[in-house]
Scaffold this active site. Sequence first.
Site, short mmCIF file in Angstrom:
data_model
loop_
_atom_site.label_atom_id
_atom_site.label_comp_id
_atom_site.label_asym_id
_atom_site.label_seq_id
_atom_site.Cartn_x
_atom_site.Cartn_y
_atom_site.Cartn_z
N PRO A 90 0.81 -1.22 0.00
CA PRO A 90 0.00 0.00 0.00
C PRO A 90 0.85 1.27 0.00
CG PRO A 90 -0.75 -1.53 1.72
CD PRO A 90 0.56 -2.04 1.20
N GLU A 117 1.06 -6.92 8.17
CA GLU A 117 1.33 -5.48 8.20
C GLU A 117 2.36 -5.07 7.16
OE1 GLU A 117 -0.54 -3.08 9.89
OE2 GLU A 117 -1.67 -4.96 9.94
N ARG A 154 0.91 -8.91 -20.99
CA ARG A 154 0.22 -8.68 -22.27
C ARG A 154 0.98 -7.75 -23.19
NH1 ARG A 154 -2.46 -3.98 -22.84
NH2 ARG A 154 -3.92 -4.67 -24.41
N ASP A 169 -4.64 0.38 -27.29
CA ASP A 169 -5.53 0.40 -26.13
C ASP A 169 -5.55 1.77 -25.48
OD1 ASP A 169 -3.76 0.48 -23.80
OD2 ASP A 169 -3.12 -1.49 -24.51
#
Length: 262
Positions: A90, A117, A154, A169
Amino acid sequence: MMTFDIVTIFPAMIEPQLTAGILGRAAAAGVIDVKIHDLRDFTTDRHRVVDDTPYGGGPGMVLKPDPIFRALDAIEADRGRPLTVVLTSPQGTPFTQLEARRLSQVRGLVILCGRYEGFDERIRERVSEELSIGDYVLTGGELPAMIVLDAVARLVPGVVGDEASVANDSFSRGLLDFPHYTRPVEIATTAPNARSAEALAERVLRVPDVLLSGNHAQIRRWRKQQAVARTLERRPDLLAAAGLDDEEREILRELVAQRDKP
Ligand code: 9D3
């Protein structure tokens, strides 16, 4: 061929991703080589412990550094070359298409999946990128690792059959996609959120006439107009960095003028 090594305490979460779909086919064809490693296989104690309590106290557990270092050493020895090590966390920098493109240029990628954590800080010594997939809280780094794997793999030549679709894309071009339609030309449905009897009446939804016109110059222009309008409406933040051509810039000028009219 590009190699991927994913280190996790939940190999079963990742395995299905590699047996089906485009990545499964690419792996079977030998265009990419993906190995999943169980972090517990790199422990040396009888109970295969991968985590421990934090020094200084506090809630939760921290991933121990020694199994991670042993896993990285074993993977580098196995691949016989230095590898780019990515950590999912995170606290990472946001993972974007630009980052996916950069990572697709390396020969081998190791992805460490976070849990609990987080990691003992010292493992960052061996990490070249720390990535977050967005501002929401997940239970671990396995889904982020799969997302990084999918987005990077990809871009490896030969993984996606149609190279044009990769080049085209939306995030590569900086614009959202235009709307797509297929048969039938007309389809009936009820209105969304139907509250009144009138709203419950059937509605016939038609494919836009321009797409049936056979006029390819007009179709191209309509698609551009739709892509620019949608991007302006939903993701105006993308427009600043979008590489618009002259026609698209003209369309954008018209849309903004229209919108700003009293
Ligand atoms: C209480 C502090 N939390 C940090 C913000 C603890 C914490 C929450 C969630 C620690 C780890 C996790 C598990 N998430 C990931 O490992 C993760 C993640 C995410 O939760 N969101 C977006 N990207 C990522 S990449 C890895």
